[in-house]
Design an enzyme around this catalytic site. Structure first.
Site, short mmCIF file in Angstrom:
data_model
loop_
_atom_site.label_atom_id
_atom_site.label_comp_id
_atom_site.label_asym_id
_atom_site.label_seq_id
_atom_site.Cartn_x
_atom_site.Cartn_y
_atom_site.Cartn_z
N HIS A 170 0.84 -1.20 0.00
CA HIS A 170 0.00 0.00 0.00
C HIS A 170 0.87 1.26 0.00
O HIS A 170 0.68 2.18 -0.79
CB HIS A 170 -0.89 -0.05 1.24
N GLU A 171 1.88 1.29 0.87
CA GLU A 171 2.77 2.45 0.96
C GLU A 171 3.65 2.59 -0.27
O GLU A 171 3.95 3.71 -0.71
CB GLU A 171 3.62 2.36 2.23
N HIS A 212 1.69 4.32 -2.81
CA HIS A 212 1.66 5.77 -2.53
C HIS A 212 2.89 6.42 -3.14
O HIS A 212 2.80 7.45 -3.80
CB HIS A 212 1.66 6.03 -1.03
N HIS A 251 -6.19 6.70 -2.27
CA HIS A 251 -7.11 5.66 -1.81
C HIS A 251 -8.21 5.40 -2.85
O HIS A 251 -8.70 6.33 -3.47
CB HIS A 251 -7.80 6.06 -0.50
N TYR A 261 -10.12 1.25 1.79
CA TYR A 261 -10.37 1.10 3.23
C TYR A 261 -11.28 -0.10 3.48
O TYR A 261 -12.06 -0.51 2.62
CB TYR A 261 -11.06 2.34 3.78
#
Length: 551
Positions: A214-215, A218, A224, A271
């Site tokens: 996930h990071e 980014h 998101h 999320y």
């Protein structure tokens, strides 16, 4: 997934299906105890688990106290100034829960002017600055000595997953000036957005291995998934269930990027259903019953397709997702006017409205409007106009252009576009009906005495938040003030019918930006002494007393 314009911000474990190559600033935190969550709040995902129902709710230092603020900013890669809601956490401005903007005192300097290059346009609306993508899709990396052997294994696993896409994450060589540095400085799980130049940290101390992916996304430039512009067709946000200080993490990023491919319930950037829940109930409800959201087991097929489109030039090969059939069909408004209005017709012009005369200009899909005491920044989407407004408070508004040219809608607070009522914009030259108003009684009752004379509230005051200078209208009170720190602010109030109570919104500017609510009262209409309280965000209390005495 969604491609977003490049912006200088750092993100904490928040990759989305919206890509945004944003240069951002990095926060290094000392090692600390595990974060404390509000009772019932969902915890961060600790790692992948086959068949599990993960609940990732990554956030920058989620246990830290937060002060809510907002400011009109040019996020890098965007030519449009937008009202950006953010939180101040440990002296750092954080947008969307985990995207770091930097020290609040530097925001006016960093984001005061648009920063885009004209050489790379990605899509019809969003601008993406190529200088903040990784050339050739190559991301050099180093692993800091602070990372434990177990977490090194997790990083290597995540790199292997990402390297199955158009990206190539490889060890840094002596010739690599720009690279990512995996670090463990405590319980942080965060990253910059996009390539910012030099060494940029990816904090992995609080990350499971799925969250490391996930990071990394980014850092590659993705937001998101649930921040996509089309998300309301696929999910419902349960605003009342979200822990108040994390509501800004659920805002859409309309006008700041471009959606890539179809909405993806399975994205590693989505999320979970109970993200930041204050009682354990869902905060995100898919419109496809039973659709799983929030996995951290690895990249979905649509995640890979979006990376291919952004970095490999390939189109997303999977078919677009059809919105759930439970979504009500769009209805055509009655043709009460002089004829249909083209979907791409401009909103520029002058209007009359129930909030005063409104004057709008338009550049592309960005619409800017001014009205007495305030203004709006909007994104035009055909017949729909989605806005943020300020003046007499702050919040959101949404409008639909009717066939007669009237732009009819509602406005509300930050997390509602209708809580304050109707707002109708009538073209000034249309000859159309003025906004509905309540007609006065034709003959006032003879027994009703005239209202008692009221002492004017206009003028200067001493107050517990610093000296104030106020102007009074028939139903309003507007004041400027200066706090002891030197920060200037504005207070916009509406008066009760008896002139004794005041419901207000306040905002302070650089170098200490903030915003919230306040309430005041006075003992009689002849008094120039106001007694009240103030708080942050939507709270009228919590900040302290706010008493003012006329000079």
């Amino acid at each position: 997934m969604k491609h977003r314009p490049l912006a200088a911000v750092a993100a904490t474990c928040a990759l989305g299906a919206i890509s945004l190559a944003l240069p951002a600033c990095e926060i290094s935190s000392g090692r600390s105890s595990p974060p404390r969550y509000p009772a019932g709040a969902n915890q961060p995902y600790a790692g992948p688990s086959a068949g599990s129902a993960p609940g990732p709710t990554e956030s920058h230092r989620p246990g830290s106290p937060r002060q809510v603020a907002s400011a009109p900013l040019y996020l890098p890669g965007s030519p449009v100034r937008q009202l950006v809601n953010y939180e101040i956490v440990d002296g750092t401005a954080v947008m969307e829960g985990d995207i770091v903007l930097g020290p609040p005192a530097t925001l006016a300097f960093t984001y005061g002017r648009p920063k885009i290059s004209t050489g790379f346009v990605k899509g019809a609306v969003a601008l993406a600055d190529q200088s903040h993508l990784w050339p050739g899709g190559e991301i050099p990396y180093v692993i800091d000595s602070s990372v434990s052997p177990k977490q090194v294994q997790n990083i290597q696993w995540a790199i292997q997953q990402v390297n199955e896409t158009s990206l190539r994450v490889r060890p840094r060589t002596s010739g690599d000036k720009d690279y990512v540095n995996f670090r463990d400085t405590g319980n942080d799980c965060s990253s910059y957005l996009g390539r910012i130049g030099g060494s940029q940290g990816i904090q992995v101390g609080g990350c499971g291995r799925g969250s490391i992916i996930h990071e990394m996304l980014h850092a590659a430039g993705f937001y998101h998934e649930q921040s996509r512009g089309d998300r309301d067709e696929y999910i419902t946000i349960m605003w009342d269930e979200i822990v108040p200080q994390f509501k800004s993490a659920f805002e859409k990023r309309d006008g700041r990027g471009q959606d890539i491919g179809a909405y993806d319930y399975s994205s590693v950037m989505h999320y979970s259903g109970k993200a930041f829940s204050k009682s354990g109930k869902p905060t995100i409800v898919p419109k496809v019953p039973g659709a799983p959201i929030g996995q951290r087991d690895g990249l979905s097929q649509l995640d890979k397709a979006a990376i291919a489109q952004l970095y490999g030039g390939a189109p997303a090969t999977l078919p677009p997702t059809t919105p759930p059939t439970t979504t009500p069909p769009t209805t055509t408004p009655p043709t009460t006017g002089p004829g249909p209005v083209a979907a791409n017709a401009s909103y520029a012009g002058n209007y009359t409205s129930n909030r005063g005369n409104v004057s709008c200009t338009q550049s592309g899909t960005s619409v800017s409007c001014q009205y007495p005491g305030g203004g709006m920044l909007c994104a035009a989407r055909g017949h729909q106009l989605e806005c943020g407004w300020s003046g007499g408070g702050q919040g959101r508004a949404i409008f639909q252009r009717q066939t007669n040219g009237v732009v009819a809608g509602t406005y509300g607070d930050f997390f509602s576009a209708n809580s304050r009522g109707a707002w109708e914009l009538v073209p000034a030259n249309s000859g159309g009906p003025p906004p509905a108003t309540t007609p006065p009684p034709s003959t006032p009752p003879p027994s009703t005495p005239p209202p008692a004379a009221s002492t004017s509230l206009a003028g200067t005051y001493s107050s517990t938040r610093g000296p104030m200078n106020c102007a009074e209208g028939a139903t309003s009170l507007t004041c400027s003030f200066r706090e002891a720190s030197g920060a200037t602010g504005r207070l916009d109030c509406s008066k009760s019918s008896n002139g004794l109570q005041f419901d207000c919104g306040w905002i302070t500017y650089m170098p200490q930006p903030g915003s919230g609510r306040a309430v005041f009262s006075r003992t009689s209409t002849n008094s120039r002494s106001l007694s009240g309280t103030w708080g942050h965000f939507f709270a009228h209390t919590g900040g302290g007393k706010w008493d003012a005495t006329g000079q």
